[in-house]
Design a protein around this motif. Structure first.
Motif, PDB file in Angstrom:
ATOM      1  N   ASN A   1       0.794  -1.233   0.000  1.00 15.18           N
ATOM      2  CA  ASN A   1       0.000   0.000   0.000  1.00 15.18           C
ATOM      3  C   ASN A   1       0.822   1.276   0.000  1.00 15.18           C
ATOM      4  O   ASN A   1       0.278   2.355   0.235  1.00 15.18           O
ATOM      5  CB  ASN A   1      -1.002   0.032   1.161  1.00 15.18           C
TER       6      ASN A   1
ATOM      7  N   MET B   1     -16.231   6.174  -1.438  1.00 17.56           N
ATOM      8  CA  MET B   1     -15.092   5.247  -1.385  1.00 17.56           C
ATOM      9  C   MET B   1     -15.473   4.017  -0.587  1.00 17.56           C
ATOM     10  O   MET B   1     -16.416   4.039   0.200  1.00 17.56           O
ATOM     11  CB  MET B   1     -13.866   5.927  -0.770  1.00 17.56           C
TER      12      MET B   1
ATOM     13  N   THR C   1     -10.221   1.743   1.228  1.00 16.95           N
ATOM     14  CA  THR C   1      -9.688   3.023   0.751  1.00 16.95           C
ATOM     15  C   THR C   1      -9.774   4.065   1.855  1.00 16.95           C
ATOM     16  O   THR C   1      -8.840   4.843   2.066  1.00 16.95           O
ATOM     17  CB  THR C   1     -10.457   3.497  -0.498  1.00 16.95           C
TER      18      THR C   1
ATOM     19  N   GLY D   1     -12.196   5.011  -5.013  1.00 15.55           N
ATOM     20  CA  GLY D   1     -11.548   3.756  -4.651  1.00 15.55           C
ATOM     21  C   GLY D   1     -12.418   2.925  -3.753  1.00 15.55           C
ATOM     22  O   GLY D   1     -13.368   3.425  -3.161  1.00 15.55           O
ATOM     23  N   GLY D   2     -12.128   1.704  -3.772  1.00 17.40           N
ATOM     24  CA  GLY D   2     -11.087   0.972  -4.448  1.00 17.40           C
ATOM     25  C   GLY D   2     -11.572   0.326  -5.741  1.00 17.40           C
ATOM     26  O   GLY D   2     -12.637   0.621  -6.278  1.00 17.40           O
TER      27      GLY D   2
END
Length: 190
Positions: free
Chosen positions: A25, A59, A63, A124-125
């Protein structure tokens, strides 16, 4: 007029090989050292005006957790804009503009987003973005491609269920080597 119409944009930053997250990440690959002489540079005012046009972020929970972690070093990237986190888990609302939602995406859009917002960004994601694409709920994809090949990690497009016709609305090459591609999703074709 498009500026007054409700629009859902999927925004994603990826490597040239379509990776949106490294296995650890880390985001150090976002800081490109490339220089493209013909590329454009946005002024602070242009960036602020553009960001002000986004009136809601959506999101997924992973995320959100990653954004919270990054905010410790870089600040909260989404400002005071309403942010809806899709999760069935009990997560901390670290900011007053955070709202949690657990349920059908169509209901979220029709009952919560469409009545209150005009320019919604899904940030995201990958699974959430793919759900919006597979359910034909997104209007455009804005992909910022960085000048790097990562080789492994989380792919942006992994589980798209059907062919999807797109229309290139714009492309912009920036001074740092990033290329932004904006595609309108053609909902009349499959």
């Amino acid at each position: 007029m498009m500026s007054d119409a409700f629009k859902i944009t999927i925004h994603m930053v990826s490597s040239l090989d379509g990776i949106i997250a490294k296995k650890d990440n880390s985001v150090s690959w976002f800081d490109t050292q490339d220089v493209y002489e013909k590329g454009v540079v946005l002024t602070k005012e242009q960036i602020e005006t553009f960001v002000k046009s986004i009136d809601c972020y959506v999101m997924g929970s992973r995320t959100y957790e990653h954004a919270l972690e990054l905010s410790k070093s870089y600040g909260w990237a989404y400002g005071n804009v309403p942010t809806i986190v899709l999760s069935s888990r009990n997560l901390p609302a670290e900011r007053p503009n955070i709202e949690f939602y657990s349920g059908e995406l169509e209901h979220l859009i029709n009952e919560r987003l469409r009545p209150g917002f005009k320019n919604v960004w899904v940030v995201g994601g990958a699974e959430l973005a793919q759900d919006f694409i597979n359910l034909k709920l997104a209007d455009e994809i804005r992909m910022s491609v960085l000048p790097i090949i990562l080789g492994e990690g989380k792919p942006f497009f992994h589980d798209i269920k059907a062919e999807q016709a797109l229309h290139l609305k714009s492309s912009t090459a920036y001074k740092n080597g990033m290329v932004e591609l904006v595609y309108e999703i053609n909902k009349s074709q499959t």
